[in-house]
Design a protein around this motif. Structure first.
Motif, mmCIF file in Angstrom:
data_model
loop_
_atom_site.group_PDB
_atom_site.id
_atom_site.type_symbol
_atom_site.label_atom_id
_atom_site.label_comp_id
_atom_site.label_asym_id
_atom_site.label_seq_id
_atom_site.Cartn_x
_atom_site.Cartn_y
_atom_site.Cartn_z
ATOM 1 N N ALA A 49 0.930 -1.478 -0.438
ATOM 2 C CA ALA A 49 0.125 0.276 0.167
ATOM 3 C C ALA A 49 0.649 1.012 -0.478
ATOM 4 C CB ALA A 49 -0.849 0.123 1.221
ATOM 5 N N ILE A 50 1.454 1.083 0.797
ATOM 6 C CA ILE A 50 2.880 2.500 1.175
ATOM 7 C C ILE A 50 3.738 2.728 -0.635
ATOM 8 C CG2 ILE A 50 4.748 3.454 2.072
ATOM 9 C CD1 ILE A 50 3.931 1.747 4.675
ATOM 10 N N LEU A 51 3.927 1.530 -0.769
ATOM 11 C CA LEU A 51 5.026 1.585 -2.445
ATOM 12 C C LEU A 51 3.805 2.335 -3.254
ATOM 13 C CD1 LEU A 51 6.322 -1.994 -2.018
ATOM 14 C CD2 LEU A 51 7.915 0.163 -2.437
ATOM 15 N N ALA A 52 2.608 0.923 -3.453
ATOM 16 C CA ALA A 52 1.948 2.024 -4.437
ATOM 17 C C ALA A 52 1.180 3.809 -4.924
ATOM 18 C CB ALA A 52 0.447 1.171 -4.195
ATOM 19 N N GLY A 53 1.708 3.780 -3.025
ATOM 20 C CA GLY A 53 1.102 5.434 -2.423
ATOM 21 C C GLY A 53 1.736 6.431 -3.175
ATOM 22 N N ALA A 54 3.150 5.736 -3.424
ATOM 23 C CA ALA A 54 4.337 6.457 -3.914
ATOM 24 C C ALA A 54 4.637 6.148 -5.749
ATOM 25 C CB ALA A 54 5.755 6.128 -3.128
ATOM 26 N N GLY A 55 3.886 5.553 -6.411
ATOM 27 C CA GLY A 55 3.660 5.156 -7.623
ATOM 28 C C GLY A 55 4.882 3.738 -7.859
ATOM 29 N N CYS A 56 5.067 2.982 -7.010
ATOM 30 C CA CYS A 56 5.850 1.206 -7.037
ATOM 31 C C CYS A 56 5.283 0.586 -6.912
ATOM 32 C CB CYS A 56 7.156 2.366 -6.874
ATOM 33 S SG CYS A 56 7.389 2.682 -5.410
ATOM 34 N N GLY A 57 5.778 -0.495 -7.028
ATOM 35 C CA GLY A 57 5.983 -1.185 -6.339
ATOM 36 C C GLY A 57 6.760 -2.096 -5.405
ATOM 37 N N LEU A 58 6.594 -3.547 -5.833
ATOM 38 C CA LEU A 58 7.207 -4.250 -4.868
ATOM 39 C C LEU A 58 8.271 -5.228 -5.758
ATOM 40 C CD1 LEU A 58 5.373 -7.376 -2.863
ATOM 41 C CD2 LEU A 58 6.725 -5.289 -2.445
ATOM 42 N N LYS A 59 8.020 -4.428 -7.559
ATOM 43 C CA LYS A 59 9.142 -5.372 -8.523
ATOM 44 C C LYS A 59 10.002 -4.445 -8.529
ATOM 45 C CE LYS A 59 6.484 -2.796 -11.769
ATOM 46 N NZ LYS A 59 6.840 -1.276 -10.779
ATOM 47 N N ASP A 60 9.757 -2.695 -7.546
ATOM 48 C CA ASP A 60 10.575 -1.704 -7.356
ATOM 49 C C ASP A 60 11.262 -1.434 -6.098
ATOM 50 O OD1 ASP A 60 9.770 -0.347 -10.107
ATOM 51 O OD2 ASP A 60 8.267 -0.430 -8.226
ATOM 52 N N VAL A 61 11.746 -2.832 -5.108
ATOM 53 C CA VAL A 61 12.283 -2.772 -4.348
ATOM 54 C C VAL A 61 13.769 -3.014 -4.506
ATOM 55 C CG1 VAL A 61 12.436 -4.404 -2.275
ATOM 56 C CG2 VAL A 61 10.191 -3.418 -2.837
ATOM 57 N N VAL A 62 14.678 -2.551 -4.052
ATOM 58 C CA VAL A 62 16.227 -2.602 -4.522
ATOM 59 C C VAL A 62 16.553 -3.608 -3.164
ATOM 60 C CG1 VAL A 62 16.577 -1.122 -6.339
ATOM 61 C CG2 VAL A 62 17.039 -0.567 -4.038
ATOM 62 N N LYS A 63 15.966 -2.976 -2.130
ATOM 63 C CA LYS A 63 17.106 -3.619 -0.855
ATOM 64 C C LYS A 63 15.239 -3.747 0.592
ATOM 65 C CE LYS A 63 20.339 -4.033 3.077
ATOM 66 N NZ LYS A 63 19.170 -4.531 4.090
ATOM 67 N N THR A 64 15.812 -4.963 1.334
ATOM 68 C CA THR A 64 14.500 -4.733 2.493
ATOM 69 C C THR A 64 15.511 -5.201 3.583
ATOM 70 O OG1 THR A 64 14.483 -6.992 1.943
ATOM 71 C CG2 THR A 64 13.318 -6.458 0.867
ATOM 72 N N THR A 65 14.985 -5.208 4.711
ATOM 73 C CA THR A 65 15.617 -5.618 5.571
ATOM 74 C C THR A 65 14.154 -5.834 7.216
ATOM 75 O OG1 THR A 65 17.502 -3.306 6.244
ATOM 76 C CG2 THR A 65 17.249 -4.119 7.766
ATOM 77 N N VAL A 66 14.760 -6.876 7.143
ATOM 78 C CA VAL A 66 14.161 -8.202 8.263
ATOM 79 C C VAL A 66 14.157 -8.264 9.489
ATOM 80 C CG1 VAL A 66 12.356 -10.317 8.233
ATOM 81 C CG2 VAL A 66 13.287 -10.056 5.531
ATOM 82 N N PHE A 67 12.991 -7.631 10.428
ATOM 83 C CA PHE A 67 13.717 -8.308 11.376
ATOM 84 C C PHE A 67 12.563 -8.834 12.015
ATOM 85 C CE2 PHE A 67 14.115 -3.041 11.057
ATOM 86 C CZ PHE A 67 15.450 -3.436 10.736
ATOM 87 N N LEU A 68 13.250 -9.891 13.056
ATOM 88 C CA LEU A 68 12.324 -10.902 13.957
ATOM 89 C C LEU A 68 13.028 -11.097 14.965
ATOM 90 C CD1 LEU A 68 13.351 -13.982 10.980
ATOM 91 C CD2 LEU A 68 10.731 -12.693 11.171
ATOM 92 N N THR A 69 11.824 -11.666 16.163
ATOM 93 C CA THR A 69 12.392 -11.887 17.657
ATOM 94 C C THR A 69 12.781 -13.283 17.491
ATOM 95 O OG1 THR A 69 10.023 -12.577 18.033
ATOM 96 C CG2 THR A 69 10.344 -10.110 18.035
ATOM 97 N N ASP A 70 12.474 -13.603 16.430
ATOM 98 C CA ASP A 70 13.123 -15.406 16.749
ATOM 99 C C ASP A 70 13.704 -15.959 15.069
ATOM 100 O OD1 ASP A 70 13.465 -18.291 17.680
ATOM 101 O OD2 ASP A 70 11.037 -18.163 18.260
ATOM 102 N N MET A 71 15.199 -15.987 15.061
ATOM 103 C CA MET A 71 15.826 -16.084 14.210
ATOM 104 C C MET A 71 14.415 -17.942 13.645
ATOM 105 S SD MET A 71 17.020 -15.254 12.034
ATOM 106 C CE MET A 71 17.972 -13.759 12.298
ATOM 107 N N GLY A 72 14.510 -18.674 14.689
ATOM 108 C CA GLY A 72 13.790 -20.406 14.217
ATOM 109 C C GLY A 72 12.819 -19.624 13.259
ATOM 110 N N SER A 73 11.867 -18.551 13.312
ATOM 111 C CA SER A 73 10.965 -18.065 12.178
ATOM 112 C C SER A 73 11.159 -18.277 11.125
ATOM 113 C CB SER A 73 9.954 -16.821 12.814
ATOM 114 O OG SER A 73 9.647 -17.513 14.427
ATOM 115 N N PHE A 74 12.609 -17.660 10.565
ATOM 116 C CA PHE A 74 13.403 -17.669 9.286
ATOM 117 C C PHE A 74 12.628 -18.319 8.194
ATOM 118 C CE2 PHE A 74 16.144 -17.310 5.868
ATOM 119 C CZ PHE A 74 16.349 -16.493 5.634
ATOM 120 N N ALA A 75 12.687 -19.577 8.263
ATOM 121 C CA ALA A 75 11.803 -20.353 7.311
ATOM 122 C C ALA A 75 10.331 -20.390 6.941
ATOM 123 C CB ALA A 75 12.533 -21.679 7.228
#
Length: 130
Positions: A62-88
């Motif tokens: 929704a935020i990407l669309a509000g700026a005129g772009c989409g997931l195909k335009d994403v160049v970098k992500t940062t994922v934060f997890l409270t349990d790395m056991g949830s990674f998979a």
């Protein structure tokens, strides 16, 4: 000189502090980290990590669309997890959302996240040429 444009959309959780959902600057969109809040209720969705990750991606999309772009335009992500056991499980939902697109990514385990969330994701996306 580059100008900053604040992105604020109704179909993603409202900022609950002194920050923006996203900021467009220098040809890129930088999003705030999104947790699995339902924008209609401002409550965390509960379920599996995959379900929570999908809610996060709904918010980011929704935020990407509000700026005129989409997931195909994403160049970098940062994922934060409270349990790395949830990674998979998170990674499966993540991969399904991006398909063949492979942005750069960092994933880190953290002690806690806002509102008791278990996953938070922020993205940087290339904006469409003006």
């Amino acid at each position: 000189m580059s100008t900053l444009r604040t992105i604020a959309v109704e179909n993603a959780p409202k900022a609950i502090g002194p920050y923006a959902q996203g900021v467009a600057a220098g040809g890129f969109l930088f999003t705030a980290g999104q947790v699995p809040l339902d924008p209609a209720t401002m409550k965390l969705v509960s379920g599996t990590i995959a379900e929570e990750t999908n809610r996060v991606f709904d918010n980011l999309t929704a935020i990407l669309a509000g700026a005129g772009c989409g997931l195909k335009d994403v160049v970098k992500t940062t994922v934060f997890l409270t349990d790395m056991g949830s990674f998979a499980e998170m990674n499966g939902a993540y991969a399904a959302r991006f398909g063949d697109h492979r942005p750069a990514r960092s994933t880190v385990q953290v002690g806690a996240l806002p509102a008791g969330a278990r996953v938070e994701i922020e993205v940087v996306a290339k904006l469409p040429a003006a």
